[in-house]
Design a protein around this motif. Sequence first.
Motif, PDB file in Angstrom:
ATOM      1  N   GLU A   1      -2.260 -10.659  12.233  1.00  0.00           N
ATOM      2  CA  GLU A   1      -3.227  -9.838  11.507  1.00  0.00           C
ATOM      3  C   GLU A   1      -2.591  -9.312  10.219  1.00  0.00           C
ATOM      4  OE1 GLU A   1      -5.383  -7.779  15.358  1.00  0.00           O
ATOM      5  OE2 GLU A   1      -3.614  -6.827  14.502  1.00  0.00           O
ATOM      6  N   ARG A   2      -3.428  -9.001   9.256  1.00  0.00           N
ATOM      7  CA  ARG A   2      -2.951  -8.429   7.985  1.00  0.00           C
ATOM      8  C   ARG A   2      -3.911  -7.337   7.546  1.00  0.00           C
ATOM      9  NH1 ARG A   2       2.093  -9.285   7.099  1.00  0.00           N
ATOM     10  NH2 ARG A   2       2.231  -9.829   4.952  1.00  0.00           N
ATOM     11  N   PRO A   3      -3.398  -6.263   6.936  1.00  0.00           N
ATOM     12  CA  PRO A   3      -4.303  -5.249   6.374  1.00  0.00           C
ATOM     13  C   PRO A   3      -5.107  -5.848   5.228  1.00  0.00           C
ATOM     14  CG  PRO A   3      -1.996  -4.513   6.272  1.00  0.00           C
ATOM     15  CD  PRO A   3      -1.999  -5.914   6.757  1.00  0.00           C
ATOM     16  N   ASP A   4      -6.277  -5.301   4.993  1.00  0.00           N
ATOM     17  CA  ASP A   4      -7.122  -5.813   3.906  1.00  0.00           C
ATOM     18  C   ASP A   4      -6.856  -5.083   2.594  1.00  0.00           C
ATOM     19  OD1 ASP A   4      -8.164  -3.400   4.650  1.00  0.00           O
ATOM     20  OD2 ASP A   4     -10.231  -4.086   4.835  1.00  0.00           O
ATOM     21  N   ARG A   5      -5.777  -4.330   2.516  1.00  0.00           N
ATOM     22  CA  ARG A   5      -5.410  -3.658   1.277  1.00  0.00           C
ATOM     23  C   ARG A   5      -3.953  -3.952   0.952  1.00  0.00           C
ATOM     24  NH1 ARG A   5      -6.125   2.632   2.909  1.00  0.00           N
ATOM     25  NH2 ARG A   5      -5.274   2.808   0.849  1.00  0.00           N
ATOM     26  N   PRO A   6      -3.593  -3.849  -0.308  1.00  0.00           N
ATOM     27  CA  PRO A   6      -2.204  -4.141  -0.691  1.00  0.00           C
ATOM     28  C   PRO A   6      -1.255  -3.069  -0.146  1.00  0.00           C
ATOM     29  CG  PRO A   6      -3.478  -3.386  -2.591  1.00  0.00           C
ATOM     30  CD  PRO A   6      -4.432  -3.502  -1.447  1.00  0.00           C
ATOM     31  N   PHE A   7      -0.026  -3.490   0.124  1.00  0.00           N
ATOM     32  CA  PHE A   7       0.956  -2.565   0.674  1.00  0.00           C
ATOM     33  C   PHE A   7       2.351  -2.934   0.193  1.00  0.00           C
ATOM     34  CE2 PHE A   7       0.406  -5.983   3.754  1.00  0.00           C
ATOM     35  CZ  PHE A   7       1.715  -6.372   4.014  1.00  0.00           C
ATOM     36  N   MET A   8       3.277  -1.995   0.345  1.00  0.00           N
ATOM     37  CA  MET A   8       4.681  -2.267   0.048  1.00  0.00           C
ATOM     38  C   MET A   8       5.498  -1.939   1.294  1.00  0.00           C
ATOM     39  SD  MET A   8       5.651   0.802  -2.513  1.00  0.00           S
ATOM     40  CE  MET A   8       6.320   2.306  -1.854  1.00  0.00           C
ATOM     41  N   GLU A   9       6.492  -2.770   1.547  1.00  0.00           N
ATOM     42  CA  GLU A   9       7.326  -2.591   2.733  1.00  0.00           C
ATOM     43  C   GLU A   9       8.270  -1.414   2.542  1.00  0.00           C
ATOM     44  OE1 GLU A   9       9.364  -6.134   3.934  1.00  0.00           O
ATOM     45  OE2 GLU A   9       7.515  -7.295   4.039  1.00  0.00           O
TER      46      GLU A   9
END
Length: 131
Positions: free
Chosen positions: A41-49
């Motif tokens: 699964e992946r979030p539908d918004r951008p993210f940074m680790e």
Amino acid sequence: MKIKQLVGMLGLLISLTGCFRPIIPLSTQPRYPVDIFYENERPDRPFMEIQALEMKEETPLNPTQRTKDGRMVRRGKDMQEKELLLARLSLQAKRLGADALVNVRYKYYTSTTMNGYILEGVAVRYRPETE
């Protein structure tokens, strides 16, 4: 005629049950302080680790997993242990300032005396959405 009435009453009953919500919302899903996304699964918004996290725990075999002669008859994989480990991992991510855990993987192993659990994930922070 009685069968038509019975079918009509059953249809009415089924259609009415969809209109009502329980007073107390029922949910079987546990709630965690951050969003959880498993490895598929992946979030539908951008993210940074932020940081990769790992949680490990070993628990002794319980009596139902052994026979009288000490042989193991049932492996671990206890869902309560998994949820507890995931709750602890999500709290750790929240303390780092994360909004979510992504690429969460759960592994278990057993030995002659112990059940082992490993939970891994990456703590991430959502990026502001640009307009």
